[in-house]
Design a protein around this motif. Structure first.
Motif, short mmCIF file in Angstrom:
data_model
loop_
_atom_site.label_atom_id
_atom_site.label_comp_id
_atom_site.label_asym_id
_atom_site.label_seq_id
_atom_site.Cartn_x
_atom_site.Cartn_y
_atom_site.Cartn_z
N GLY B 54 0.82 -1.21 0.00
CA GLY B 54 0.00 0.00 0.00
C GLY B 54 0.85 1.26 0.00
N ILE B 55 0.18 2.39 -0.20
CA ILE B 55 0.89 3.68 -0.16
C ILE B 55 0.90 4.19 1.28
CG2 ILE B 55 0.76 6.10 -0.89
CD1 ILE B 55 -0.35 5.19 -3.51
N VAL B 56 2.07 4.63 1.76
CA VAL B 56 2.12 5.18 3.11
C VAL B 56 2.06 6.70 3.05
CG1 VAL B 56 3.39 3.27 4.13
CG2 VAL B 56 4.64 5.17 3.11
N GLY B 57 1.58 7.28 4.14
CA GLY B 57 1.47 8.74 4.18
C GLY B 57 0.89 9.14 5.52
N SER B 58 0.40 10.38 5.60
CA SER B 58 -0.18 10.82 6.86
C SER B 58 -1.59 11.31 6.62
CB SER B 58 0.67 11.94 7.45
OG SER B 58 0.70 13.05 6.58
N LEU B 59 -2.46 11.04 7.59
CA LEU B 59 -3.81 11.59 7.57
C LEU B 59 -4.01 12.28 8.90
CD1 LEU B 59 -6.06 8.80 5.99
CD2 LEU B 59 -5.34 10.95 4.98
N LEU B 63 0.46 8.61 10.93
CA LEU B 63 1.10 7.85 9.86
C LEU B 63 0.27 6.61 9.58
CD1 LEU B 63 4.90 7.97 10.65
CD2 LEU B 63 3.63 9.17 8.87
N ALA B 66 -2.38 2.78 3.23
CA ALA B 66 -3.69 2.55 2.61
C ALA B 66 -3.68 1.17 1.96
CB ALA B 66 -3.98 3.62 1.56
N PRO B 68 -4.08 -1.50 -0.65
CA PRO B 68 -4.18 -1.32 -2.10
C PRO B 68 -5.48 -1.85 -2.67
CG PRO B 68 -2.60 -3.05 -1.58
CD PRO B 68 -3.01 -2.44 -0.28
N LEU B 69 -6.21 -2.66 -1.92
CA LEU B 69 -7.44 -3.22 -2.50
C LEU B 69 -8.64 -2.30 -2.31
CD1 LEU B 69 -7.05 -7.05 -2.08
CD2 LEU B 69 -7.51 -5.79 -4.19
N TYR B 70 -9.07 -2.09 -1.07
CA TYR B 70 -10.27 -1.26 -0.90
C TYR B 70 -9.98 0.06 -0.18
CZ TYR B 70 -12.30 -5.60 -2.54
OH TYR B 70 -12.58 -6.71 -3.29
N LYS B 71 -8.69 0.36 -0.01
CA LYS B 71 -8.22 1.69 0.40
C LYS B 71 -8.49 2.10 1.86
CE LYS B 71 -7.29 2.09 -4.02
NZ LYS B 71 -6.00 1.71 -4.53
N HIS B 73 -7.37 2.73 5.66
CA HIS B 73 -6.05 3.10 6.17
C HIS B 73 -5.78 2.42 7.51
CE1 HIS B 73 -7.11 6.32 3.36
NE2 HIS B 73 -5.82 6.41 3.14
#
Ligand code: SRM
Ligand SMILES: Cc1cc2nc3c(=O)[nH]c(=O)nc-3n(C[C@H](O)[C@H](O)[C@H](O)COP(=O)(O)OP(=O)(O)OC[C@H]3O[C@@H](n4cnc5c(N)ncnc54)[C@H](O)[C@@H]3O)c2cc1C
Ligand code: SF4
Ligand code: FES
Lengths: 849, 105
Positions: B54-59, B63, B66, B68-71, B73
């Motif tokens: 999945g893609i990592v990031g911040s919300l 930290l 997400a 990769p299938l149904y998004k 976090h």
């Protein structure tokens, strides 16, 4: 005889028609015998968009009367008949056909007529006005034997007429008495820039010219002689020197008339005879004639309400005269007190000579309210500023910030539309309030296109389009719908803005972008968008380690992930063409790795069920057999569907397969805001379904017809015809420009269909940009595309040739081997993912090959 | 508790993840701005072993990765799903020893 009252409308223009629509909308049309009598040969048409007649040259395209409208509401509509007298004592009108009609209530909606200055020679042949469809037909006919055209009058209408004459292919001149163009609406500073913009359209501008005589010319039909001794020769002359109210009937029947013409009305739009109303451009309210459509429609609504008994208490109490010029590529707008005539008014002016932008705002003495504005070169702020002026919204402490460009990326100082009351009128042409728009959004509208369709907002002068968009976004946000403006919490920009930041700032990595323009760590929304932008700007190999983490797994692994964590493999088969050996190779690979095989909807073969570690092995074999990646994963070109075309098909007129293959090979790999699909059909039978594609090409006897912005999927849209009978070279040129313009300007995940529906100016604007190069960017777009094409590489080839990259496809970082949790069952002779129950039962499960 | 060496820091791309197999268990290991995080690899919404991809990031400063299938976090520090706090994935202790990444089991 029934005892229904007789209601007669004289004049079937846009305002007369609005009156009938208002009566019809009340549901009370049946209470009257309604008759509308118009002098023109056709019923009401959209005069505001008169110039659009040149696009189709068909009157029907301007028609304002919905099919069956008159029948449904039992309205007798008479065309081609002029009312010549009113007998007020007996309540009878008489016409040029010798007919008489009895009325109980009479509505005069006779509009205005163009003023032709009494210059000697003005009655000569080939002298025209610009008011009706017949005028345009006559101008067009005369233009066939003409080389030069001139327009007397440099106001709003004069400029529109001049552009039309220019578009007819004539050398064009505008002659203005005042020292600048649009003297009423624009000040000196704006006028100078406007002049430059008009001259850039190829129209010659002559100001301070007082025409004194029109006589025979030597090189052209007429010679104009000016007071300063100058002369100009022209074949065609169009007068656009202002309008005069059509008040002849009222004069003749002794209704009260203004000193300088116009039928005097009260707030209910009644004339001095309470049974006679006057509305639109023939009416004089508060000593003023309103030469715009919106006030006319307001009058029509007020009059209709009053005729019906005044249930809604609508009145006409004056109107705003702010306007926006609707000339392609020339942004001009004027609001309220543009000349700062109000005592104590203060001005702020911003001039950018480089970008050719002039903006001025006029602020009240206290600095609290906006009184007026002039915008030239960039009228984007029109809607915002107009709302400030109309609603007397308190200005920010530094009002100049409203017209200064925001360079450091700080949010622009606009009026949050939230500040507007629900009653604020957003679209004045169609009387659509903020509340109306919000209701439509709550009812399911999600795009500006939807709002146009269901509220009519932004469909007339278009001046309110930007604001309609803001209200839409604000309301969607309130409803919790994700709005496509700020891309996510990390970047306060749209995709388009980020594209520009990347390109202009030469930004080459996400870290650089985040540091300069964003905050936080990024997320699964902005990272893939940035990756796609970086790829379409610099077409850098997608698997560079620094890009890898930005990509969705599909882009990172160069394959689409399926529900069980396996991937699909789609080799490119350009145009859907594949050799028997190619088929065998694909079959051999599928068999070896036990992959599920299916023909896709895009005319190629998809192999499903590959695990991460199998991907490079499978691709190595496919590449060795001559295949390339099909980009089934990327936001990029998918397939160019073809029909078999002239090589085999008895009806084909061009080699559609050959063309499809060339096109697919040209654009493969291009990264875009959303996926792109194309098709080429060999004749009009259209077996390749090109009209449902982003780019559709259909062969003709003479070349190709190009269609753009079609869509299948969730919300199908038929593609629009963009150019006809063009040769292959032109086709490629247009498609290059079209795609690059889309890549540059579309929002994240916006297909070309939605993009076009939201593009201000729509298809016509797009044609001007692409075909006529109105923005002067065609060469740039072509060069950008050439760069993308030159840098094409098969990402899978590059990947399998690089050991470090292949490592990224290991299932586990610490041990070899694949994921044992992935299991299949057999169905119809092939594998499919096992369901949870099947896994639990643990019978007949098949492991990864 | 013992520390098992998994791989070296350079085996993980910046701001991305890999999957490690520990016995039967699949662990998703992420490197975000030089810091290492480890959570379970199985996405509870699809039952597929995919979170490492999945893609990592911040919300809102948390930290997360997400799916990769149904998004959905998942919090990288706790394994808790941001969309539905009743759902979570296991969370592992990690450390770096020089260039090596180690997991506690
Ligand atoms: C494989 C295929 C179905 C098939 O078995 O035939 C397919 C499969 C998928 N389609 Fe499709 N679409 C396939 C042809 C189409 C077509 C028909 C066509 O292209 O002629 C359409 C309608 C035409 C169009 O797009 O205008 C189509 C409209 C969609 C849409 C809706 C797009 C829209 O604008 O509304 C999506 C969703 C999206 O992209 O957001 C989608 C998304 C998908 C995804 C990517 C969904 C996903 O994220 O998993 C599927 C993954 C495919 C894969 O793993 O390779 N697919 N999809 C077809 C692959 C064609 C190819 O060779 O590349
Ligand atoms: C080229 C052009 C561009 C324009 N652009 C804009 C714009 O961008 N924004 C804007 O707000 N406005 C614009 N206008 C102005 C707008 O078109 C007018 O405000 C609008 O048409 C007024 O409508 P009306 O019904 O009052 O008058 P008209 O449109 O003039 O209609 C009156 C009708 O009554 C008929 N009539 C007159 N006398 C008689 C009679 N005695 N018997 C029977 N019939 C009669 C006439 O033939 C005519 O058909 C533009 C006008 C033109 C010509
Ligand atoms: S589109 Fe025309 S040329 Fe192509 S297969 Fe159909 S009939 Fe033949
Ligand atoms: S204000 Fe003219 S179309 Fe909306």
């Amino acid at each position: 005889m029934s005892d229904k009252k007789h209601l007669i409308v004289v004049g079937n223009g846009p305002v007369g028609h609005q009156f009938l629509e208002s009566i019809a909308a009340s549901g009370k049309a049946g209470d009257y015998h309604i008759t509308v009598i118009g002098e023109e040969p056709r019923h009401a048409y959209d005069r505001v968009h008169l110039t659009a007649w040149f696009e189709t040259r068909e009157a029907a395209s301007l028609n304002m009367v919905a099919d069956g409208f008159y029948e449904e509401h039992q309205i007798t509509a008479i065309a081609n008949e002029k009312v010549e007298g009113i007998n007020r004592a007996d309540k009878i009108i008489s016409t040029d056909k010798g007919n008489t009609y009895q009325y109980d209530t009479l509505v005069l909606a006779t509009g205005s007529f163009p003023f032709v200055p009494p210059v000697p020679g003005h009655e000569r042949d080939n002298c025209f006005v610009y008011r009706t469809i017949e005028d345009l037909e006559a101008i067009t006919a005369a233009s066939k034997d003409a080389k030069v055209g001139a327009v007397i009058g440099g106001g709003l209408l004069g400029l529109e007429a001049a552009k039309a004459i220019k578009d007819l292919g004539l050398e064009t001149h505008v002659i203005e008495f005042a020292p600048r163009l649009m003297a009423v609406q624009v000040d000196d500073g704006g006028g100078a820039l406007l002049r430059k913009k008009i001259e850039d359209l190829g129209v010659k501008v002559h100001t301070q010219k007082n025409t004194q005589n029109i006589g025979d010319g030597e090189t052209a039909k007429h010679k104009l002689s000016f007071a300063d001794g100058a002369e100009l020769e022209t074949d065609i002359l169009v007068f656009s020197a202002g309008i005069r109210p059509q008040d002849a009937l009222a004069r003749q029947s002794e209704l009260e008339i203004g000193e300088r013409g116009g039928i005097v009305i009260n707030d209910n739009c009644q004339t001095s005879d309470p049974d006679i109303y006057a509305i639109g451009e023939c009416a004089l309210w508060g000593g003023r004639i309103y030469g715009l459509i919106a006030p006319g429609w307001d009058m029509a609504r007020a009059a209709a309400d009053h005729v019906l008994g005044g249930a809604e208490g609508k009145t006409f109490t004056g109107a705003d005269m702010s306007t926006k010029l609707k000339l392609m590529g020339v942004d001009v707008a004027s609001i309220g007190d543009a000349h700062a005539n109000t005592p104590g008014a203060k001005c702020y002016t911003f001039i950018d000579e480089q970008a050719e932008v002039y903006k001025k705002i006029v602020v009240s003495e206290s600095g609290e309210h906006l009184l007026g504005a002039v915008l030239v070169g960039d009228a984007e702020d029109y809607g915002n500023l107009l709302q400030f002026a109309l609603n007397k919204i308190t200005l920010p402490e530094h009002p100049e910030a409203m017209i200064l460009p925001n360079l450091d990326g700080s949010a622009s100082v606009g009026l949050g539309v939230d500040a507007l009351p629900d009653t604020a009128q957003i679209c004045s042409c169609n009387n659509v309030s903020k509340g109306d728009l919000c209701a439509a959004v709550q009812g399911g509208a999600t795009t500006v296109g939807d709002l146009k369709a269901c509220t009519k907002a932004a469909t007339t002068c278009g001046g309110c389009t930007a604001l309609v968009g803001q209200v839409l976004n604000a309301e969607l946000t309130k409803l919790g719908v994700e709005v496509n403006t700020d891309i996510c919490e990390h970047f306060p920009y749209t995709r388009q803005e980020i594209y520009h930041l990347v390109r202009v700032g030469q930004i080459k990595s996400f870290e650089q972008l985040l540091e300069k323009h964003g905050k936080g760590h990024g997320c699964d929304i902005c990272k893939p968008a940035a990756a796609s932008i970086l790829a379409s700007c610099w077409n850098d190999y997608i698997l560079q380690p620094e890009h890898a983490g930005l990509q969705d797994t599909n882009d990172r692994m160069l394959a689409n992930m399926q529900k069980n964590g396996t991937y699909s493999v789609v080799p490119r088969m350009a145009g859907g063409e594949v050799t028997p050996d190619g088929l065998i190779a694909v079959g051999t690979v599928a068999k070896k790795y036990n992959l599920y095989t299916k023909i896709t909807g895009g005319q190629r073969i998809d192999l499903f069920g590959a695990t991460l570690d199998q991907l490079p092995l499978i691709w190595k074999e496919l590449i060795d057999a001559g295949f390339e990646t099909g980009h089934a994963y990327g936001k990029s070109l998918r397939t160019v569907k073809s029909c078999v075309g002239s090589t085999w098909c008895r009806y084909g007129v061009q080699d559609s397969v050959g063309a499809a293959i060339d096109i697919e090979n040209r654009y493969k790999g291009l990264r875009s805001p959303h996926k792109l699909k194309m098709a080429v059909s060999g004749c009009t039978r259209e077996c390749a379904e090109a009209q449902s594609k982003d780019v559709g090409v259909i062969a003709t006897e003479k070349g190709w017809n190009l269609y753009v912005c079609g869509n299948g999927g969730m919300k199908p849209r038929h593609a629009d015809l963009f150019a006809s009978d063009i040769d292959t070279e032109t086709l490629i040129k247009y498609v290059d420009r079209f795609l690059m313009f889309y890549v540059r300007t579309a929002d994240r995940l916006q297909r070309t269909s939605v993009w076009l529906d939201n593009l201000e100016g729509g298809l016509d604007y797009l044609k001007k940009v692409i075909i006529e190069d109105s923005l002067g960017i065609a060469a740039e777009l072509e060069a950008e595309m050439a760069l993308v094409i030159d840098n094409y590489q098969c990402e899978w080839k590059t990947t399998i040739e690089n050991e470090e990259r292949v490592k990224q496809f290991r299932s586990f970082v610490n041990v070899d081997g694949g994921d044992k949790d992935i299991v299949f069952v057999q169905e119809r002779g092939q594998i499919r993912p096992a369901t949870e129950e099947e896994k639990a039962r643990n019978e007949d499960l098949i492991a990864v090959a | 508790m013992s520390w098992t060496t998994i791989c070296s820091l350079s085996d993980i791309n910046p701001n991305a993840g890999v999957c490690a197999l520990l016995g039967e268990e699949q662990v998703a290991i992420f490197k975000v701005n030089g810091q290492i995080y480890a959570i379970g690899n199985k996405d509870p919404f699809s039952n597929a072993n995919v979170l490492s991809r999945g893609i990592v990031g911040s919300l809102n400063d948390t930290l997360a990765v997400a799916s990769p299938l149904y998004k959905q976090h998942f919090n990288l520090e706790t394994g808790i799903c941001l969309e539905d706090e009743t759902v979570s994935v296991p969370c592992y202790q990690v450390r770096t020893e020089g260039d090596l990444i180690q997991i506690a089991i």
